[in-house]
Structure formats: structure tokens, C-alpha cells
Design an enzyme around this catalytic site. Structure first.
Site, PDB file in Angstrom:
ATOM      1  N   SER A   1     -10.308  -0.723   6.590  1.00 27.39           N
ATOM      2  CA  SER A   1      -9.789  -0.666   5.202  1.00 27.39           C
ATOM      3  C   SER A   1      -9.041  -1.861   4.760  1.00 27.39           C
ATOM      4  O   SER A   1      -8.298  -1.814   3.829  1.00 27.39           O
ATOM      5  CB  SER A   1      -8.751   0.508   5.397  1.00 27.39           C
ATOM      6  OG  SER A   1      -9.282   1.811   5.599  1.00 27.39           O
TER       7      SER A   1
ATOM      8  N   LYS B   1       0.848  -1.295   0.041  1.00 27.70           N
ATOM      9  CA  LYS B   1      -0.069   0.098  -0.027  1.00 27.70           C
ATOM     10  C   LYS B   1       0.744   1.199  -0.006  1.00 27.70           C
ATOM     11  O   LYS B   1       1.894   1.201   0.793  1.00 27.70           O
ATOM     12  CB  LYS B   1      -0.923  -0.047   1.367  1.00 27.70           C
ATOM     13  CG  LYS B   1      -2.104   0.964   1.199  1.00 27.70           C
ATOM     14  CD  LYS B   1      -2.620   0.895   2.560  1.00 27.70           C
ATOM     15  CE  LYS B   1      -3.656   1.963   2.781  1.00 27.70           C
ATOM     16  NZ  LYS B   1      -4.801   1.447   3.923  1.00 27.70           N
TER      17      LYS B   1
ATOM     18  N   SER C   1      -9.339   1.877   2.619  1.00 27.62           N
ATOM     19  CA  SER C   1      -8.433   2.803   1.877  1.00 27.62           C
ATOM     20  C   SER C   1      -7.301   1.967   1.091  1.00 27.62           C
ATOM     21  O   SER C   1      -6.731   2.261   0.381  1.00 27.62           O
ATOM     22  CB  SER C   1      -7.803   3.563   2.816  1.00 27.62           C
ATOM     23  OG  SER C   1      -7.058   2.918   3.874  1.00 27.62           O
TER      24      SER C   1
END
Length: 446
Positions: free
Chosen positions: A174, A81, A150
Site C-alpha cells: 500500500s 493518511k 490503500s
């Protein structure tokens, strides 16, 4: 017909590389080919340098051929990420505020991945500062749908077979929600199992690292690799960690006992998600106890919001002040609200969080796991946002280990996950219970 290496699980790929049946270079080439074929419509990657990935793979192949020690993920590509710092790749955090940002050092988890022999494939797309504003990534099952947030790119990349493993983070929902929407396994271990050093801090009290994979064993393997004590992380604990891979591989010695809370916000569930979850509960029969939550339990949702919003304003105050015009209107609204929270309100919320942790420590004496929705239903359409995280909020606040299993299919043939929550620091037991549940449901369906 020979299997496409990109479709192998991480455990399969690592085993074949170890035995000399597959090279890391061939695996990475297969993954790059899959990315080239499909990422134009998915948009999972924010940074990808094929040459750099192949150079890593070639060096790892050389190490194996030379007879040197190899790690648990030797030659296996992993996506990160884009809030996880890497010394040799940009980390731009999903915002123009940090465009071109190049860290000086690797995050703690990247150090551990490199030590285990993983190929750091690149950076997966995140939402703006790992919060609310949707990214450009689309759901691999339907490009008109969100992959969630996210950790949007991380979930989509695994679902699309771009890589077998990715890293995400969860401050509310998330990891679990995107995994549910994309039909993969998402696992967030107990708070403090994995170091957060070198990862964008949006909430020192709530931020946790999680993983995405296409099998239970893969999720456990990756978590073992990146786990460990770090004295620089205030949440990290200096005790041995549960053996995740061992737990996932074990057979439950007795049938586990489950709890289901009929939460007031379950009215947000779509009918297909509700019916699917009820079918799972019905299959388990007397192994499940339905419980009515105390009124204070639903109130924990606002407690999480108070802590998150106060702390993101505290941690990123300098960035918000200096670059306010580069903050999205959606996030501006949250920041303006967060700046109205008093220190006393924040401290009260932290005290409630501590009491929730104590409640769950006592609760799991009688139960092996809680069964809950992973999300409200199938992935929403892109213009409807990244989905409702409320079904993850309580467990994240309390720092409990949670996993979503891709068990259900909705009315539009899109995946829906089922979430299991276990006792803190007994992640291995939760993974063992998850394995038992999968086997039990497969037997019932046969």
C-alpha cells in the site's frame, strides 16, 4: 520566473524557510492554491481545513523570526493518511463506521512531526479500513486510472504537488504500488523503525509505516523525522536507527551487487513493465545476478494473506460485528474467509514468516539489494480495482526496507516504478544504493 513554492521539494522548502527566503505561510498558501485548482478532479483529501493549516504556518513563522530552535521540517506541510490519529482533526479510516471519529491524542508519528516543525496539512483519503475497497481518489496523471490503494490519497497528493510529503502505511503493497502508479518515491523502512501507536491496526504482525515524496532525499528526511523507539509498539526495537538522510546523500564506495528473482508470478507483469525492468537489468550488466527462487518463496504470498486476514478479523471484530451492514461486500467476503482460518494455521504462518526473516538476514551477505517490479505495470482503469500488490508481498512479510523509484514510463505514458529491497536495519545502505542506481541510469541515458 520565480518558482511556485508548491513545486519545491521538502529539502528545498525547509532550507528556504530556514534562511528566511520563504515563509511557511506563503508555502502553505501555494499548496492550498494547488489543491483548490486540482483536487476536484483528483479527490486526494478527506479532511482539509485551510484556516487551521495557515494558523499552524503563521505560528511556525513567528517561532523562526523569534530566534527559537527550529526542526528539520520547520514550516513544511505534510499530509497524513486518514488512519493516523490527530487530536485536532477527525480520523475516519475510510469507512462510514468511523464517520465523525475525533481522536483524543496524536499518533506517535504526529508528535514527531510537530516536534520537527511540520505543518499537519490534513488527512488524505484511504480505502475502506486501509484494505481492498477502492476509494474515490483518482490518479493525477489520468483521472480514469486508479492511484492505487490503500494509501491512495497520500500518493496522489504528492504527485499533484499538493504537498511535498505524505505518510502512508503498508500491510501488503500500500505504499510501493501507489507510489509506482503516481510516479513518486515511496519508501517503507524496516519494520520497527517507525512507531505505529495511534494508527489503525489491521495486522499487528504486518502493518508498517511508509512515506511518499518527490525526491530520494525528501523520503529519507521524512523517515528520519518520524523514526524512533516506542515501547508501546511490539514491533518497535530499542536500538539506534539507520541515518536515512545521510545514507541517501552518500556516494557508494564500490559498485553495488544486485539480485533478481525470477518469480513464478512475474507472468502477471505487463509487457511495458517487463521490458522496462529488463532494460534496467541489462544496463547494470554483471552487477546483477539472476536467481531461481525456492518453491517455498512463492508460497510466502499465501502466508501473508493468512496472517493479514486472521489478524484484521481479530483486531476489528467488534467493529465488524456491530456495523456489518456498513462493511462493503468486498471486505465482507474477506472477513468471512478470515474467520475460517484456524489458530493453528495462523501460528504456522507466523512460524514461516519468522523463517523468511532469517533467510533474508543471511541472503544479503552477498548482495546489496534485490531489484523487483513495484507493480504489474501502469495504473489500471478505475473499474479494475487498485492494482495487484503481489510484487510487494514477500518483502512486506519479511519486514525489509523497500523503495520504489519512478524510473519507467509505460505504453500509455503513465509512470512505472522499479523497486529495490535491502537488508533489515540497513535502510541507509539501501538508500545509498538507490542513489547510485539513479545516477548510473542517468549517465547511461545521457
Amino acid at each position: 520566473m520565480k518558482q511556485d513554492p508548491a513545486s519545491l521539494t521538502a529539502q528545498q522548502a525547509a532550507s528556504q524557510i530556514r534562511q528566511g527566503l520563504l515563509s511557511s505561510v506563503d508555502l502553505v498558501k501555494a499548496c492550498l492554491a494547488r489543491i483548490e485548482q486540482t483536487d476536484a478532479s483528483i479527490g486526494a483529501w478527506s479532511h482539509l481545513d485551510p484556516e487551521q493549516a495557515l494558523d499552524q504556518a503563521a505560528e511556525l513563522d513567528r517561532i523562526r523570526r523569534s530566534g527559537f530552535a527550529i526542526g528539520a521540517l520547520h514550516g513544511v506541510p505534510v499530509g497524513l493518511k486518514d488512519i493516523v490519529d490527530t487530536a485536532d482533526m477527525p480520523t475516519e479510516r475510510g469507512t462510514p463506521i468511523f464517520a465523525g471519529r475525533q481522536p483524543d491524542a496524536d499518533a506517535a508519528i504526529v508528535e514527531r512531526l510537530r516536534e520537527a516543525g511540520a505543518v499537519i496539512m490534513g488527512k488524505t483519503v484511504t480505502t475502506e479500513l486501509a484494505f481492498l475497497n477502492p476509494s474515490q481518489t483518482r490518479n493525477p496523471h489520468n483521472p480514469d486510472r486508479t492511484p492505487g490503494g490503500s494509501s491512495s490519497g497520500s500518493a496522489a497528493a504528492v504527485a499533484a504537488h499538493h504537498v511535498p510529503l505524505t505518510i502512508g502505511t503498508q500491510t501488503n503493497g500500500s505504499v510501493i504500488r501507489p507510489a509506482s502508479f503516481c510516479g513518486v518515491y515511496g519508501f517503507k523502512p524496516t519494520r520497527g523503525v517507525i512507531s505505529r501507536r495511534g494508527i489503525l491496526q489491521t495486522s499487528v504482525s504486518l502493518d508498517q509505516v511508509g512515506v511518499f515524496a518527490r525526491s530520494l532525499g525528501d523520503a529519507a528526511l521524512l523517515t528520519d523525522v518520524i523514526s524512533g523507539y516506542d515501547q508501546t509498539d511490539p514491533a518497535s526495537f530499542s536500538r539506534p536507527r539507520p541515518g536515512m538522510a545521510q545514507g541517501a546523500a552518500e556516494t557508494a564506495p564500490v559498485e553495488p551487487d544486485f539480485a533478481v528473482f525470477d518469480m513464478p508470478f512475474h507472468d502477471r507483469l505487463a509487457n511495458d513493465a517487463r521490458e522496462g525492468l529488463e532494460a534496467v537489468i541489462e544496463t547494470l550488466g554483471e552487477r546483477v545476478s539472476r536467481l531461481q527462487p525456492a518453491d517455498t518463496m512463492a508460497g510466502l504470498v499465501s502466508v501473508q494473506a493468512t496472517i493479514h486476514e486472521y489478524e484484521i478479523c481479530m483486531h476489528l471484530a467488534e467493529s465488524f460485528d456491530a456495523h456489518w451492514d456498513q462493511v462493503s461486500p468486498l471486505l465482507q467476503t474477506v472477513v468471512e474467509r478470515g474467520r475460517q482460518i484456524s489458530k493453528a494455521q495462523y501460528e504456522d504462518a507466523l512460524a514461516v514468516k519468522a523463517s523468511a526473516e532469517k533467510f533474508f538476514a543471511d541472503f544479503f551477505v552477498e548482495f546489496d539489494a534485490i531489484i523487483a517490479p513495484s507493480a504489474a505495470g501502469e495504473a489500471p482503469l478505475l473499474d479494475q480495482g487498485t492494482g495487484d500488490p503481489i510484487f510487494c508481498t514477500l518483502w512486506t512479510l519479511a519486514g525489509l526496507p523497500t523503495i520504489t523509484l519512478p524510473l519507467l514510463v509505460g505504453d500509455n505514458d503513465l509512470p512505472i516504478g522499479v523497486q529495490l529491497i535491502g537488508p533489515a536495519e540497513k535502510d541507509d545502505r539501501l538508500l545509498r544504493t538507490a542513489g547510485w542506481l539513479q545516477t548510473r541510469l542517468a549517465e547511461e541515458a545521457a
